[in-house]
Scaffold this active site. Sequence first.
Site, PDB file in Angstrom:
ATOM      1  N   HIS A 223       4.534   7.266   0.005  1.00 55.54           N
ATOM      2  CA  HIS A 223       5.216   6.273   0.834  1.00 55.54           C
ATOM      3  C   HIS A 223       5.970   5.289  -0.053  1.00 55.54           C
ATOM      4  O   HIS A 223       5.753   5.236  -1.269  1.00 55.54           O
ATOM      5  CB  HIS A 223       4.224   5.558   1.760  1.00 55.54           C
TER       6      HIS A 223
ATOM      7  N   ARG B  42      -4.125  -4.727   5.164  1.00 58.89           N
ATOM      8  CA  ARG B  42      -4.288  -3.394   4.567  1.00 58.89           C
ATOM      9  C   ARG B  42      -5.762  -3.055   4.366  1.00 58.89           C
ATOM     10  O   ARG B  42      -6.532  -3.867   3.831  1.00 58.89           O
ATOM     11  CB  ARG B  42      -3.586  -3.410   3.215  1.00 58.89           C
TER      12      ARG B  42
ATOM     13  N   ASP C  52      -1.333   5.975  -2.854  1.00 57.72           N
ATOM     14  CA  ASP C  52      -2.057   4.764  -3.253  1.00 57.72           C
ATOM     15  C   ASP C  52      -3.091   4.999  -4.362  1.00 57.72           C
ATOM     16  O   ASP C  52      -3.895   5.932  -4.282  1.00 57.72           O
ATOM     17  CB  ASP C  52      -2.709   4.116  -2.031  1.00 57.72           C
TER      18      ASP C  52
ATOM     19  N   HIS D 157       5.013   6.439  -3.999  1.00 62.60           N
ATOM     20  CA  HIS D 157       3.687   6.602  -4.613  1.00 62.60           C
ATOM     21  C   HIS D 157       2.674   7.060  -3.578  1.00 62.60           C
ATOM     22  O   HIS D 157       2.912   6.973  -2.370  1.00 62.60           O
ATOM     23  CB  HIS D 157       3.210   5.276  -5.212  1.00 62.60           C
TER      24      HIS D 157
HETATM   25  C1  OGA Z   1       0.559  -0.151   0.645  1.00 63.23           C
HETATM   26  C2  OGA Z   1       2.022  -0.094   0.584  1.00 63.23           C
HETATM   27  C3  OGA Z   1       3.842  -0.308   2.110  1.00 63.23           C
HETATM   28  C4  OGA Z   1       4.467  -1.367   2.966  1.00 63.23           C
HETATM   29  O1  OGA Z   1       0.036  -0.982   1.414  1.00 63.23           O
HETATM   30  O2  OGA Z   1      -0.099   0.628  -0.059  1.00 63.23           O
HETATM   31  O3  OGA Z   1       2.571   0.602  -0.240  1.00 63.23           O
HETATM   32  O4  OGA Z   1       5.440  -1.017   3.646  1.00 63.23           O
HETATM   33  N1  OGA Z   1       2.659  -0.775   1.535  1.00 63.23           N
HETATM   34  O5  OGA Z   1       4.011  -2.511   2.944  1.00 63.23           O
HETATM   35 MN    MN Z   2       1.062   1.891  -1.200  1.00 58.43          MN
END
Ligand code: OGA
Ligand code: MN
Length: 284
Positions: free
Chosen positions: A260, A275, A105, A103
């Site tokens: 990702h 995050r 984000d 995806h």
């Molecule tokens: C995000 C996500 C990926 C991870 O934080 O948007 O997809 O590896 N995380 O934690």
């Molecule tokens: Mn993500």
Amino acid sequence: MNQPYRYIEVHPQNGALGCELFGVNLAEPVRDEVMEEIHRAWLDHQVLFFRDQNITPAQQVDFARHFGELDTYPFIEPLPDQPEVVPIIKEPDNRFNFGGGWHSDTSYMPKPPKATMLRALEVPRRGGDTLFANQYAAYEALSPGMKDMLAGRRAVFTASQVHGSSGYYRKADHPMDMKKPQDAVERRVDHPIVRTHPETGRRALYVSVPHVERFRQMSREESRPVLEYLCGHAVKPEFTFRFHWRPHSIALWDNRCVQHYALNDYAGQRRVMHRITIKGDMPR
Ligand code: OGA
Ligand code: MN
């Protein structure tokens, strides 16, 4: 021709995108001329990786602000004393993970974040890597006929497929206490399926299985074959890179040209990330 770097060392990763930066200490303020190089490396490589950055949430926020105004995430409660930082935690007995599918984000928002910065606090002994896919490369590899067919085409994006009552983030099944603001779950927006990056001017594919429902003015049934093809194409191995986390690693990715995927291969171990998202424009 790109200018050389004077203040930082930029090591491209052995894959389709990403670079590791050396010579930067994020526990100290970053000077403007250094920031200019970091930003340039980011636009050139789409994902930045830093190692051994033992910084506080406030220092992570300070660094993130260099990339723009900070955004919020509608589905998870931030840290109590740091409203811009969202903890992403998977406990040893949690079955599901956050971000466990390809995806970009919150692409279901009218103005999705341009960037996401993740810092690792606690990582599994092995497993828990994150995969990244270069969406410029995915677009560029399409045939001229497919590019023509997608030109100007828009799709309907929604969070409901993953955050709705039968979605991946069903409350009962999910580790973190995910909030479910109904307006955010049910909203539908349309975005171009091929977007032009506002800073580089390059075109990137902008589709994903979890967030895209159908092409605009077409039914789901009519849309599905082409969407399925595009979503599979977008993440072919040759467009990807896989990042292995250590404590105090940081990744900063550009949601306008990157997808990702968080691997869920570390049952019985704990993983904790901080995050931050940075506000973006309406995709064009
Ligand atoms: C995000 C996500 C990926 C991870 O934080 O948007 O997809 O590896 N995380 O934690
Ligand atoms: Mn993500």
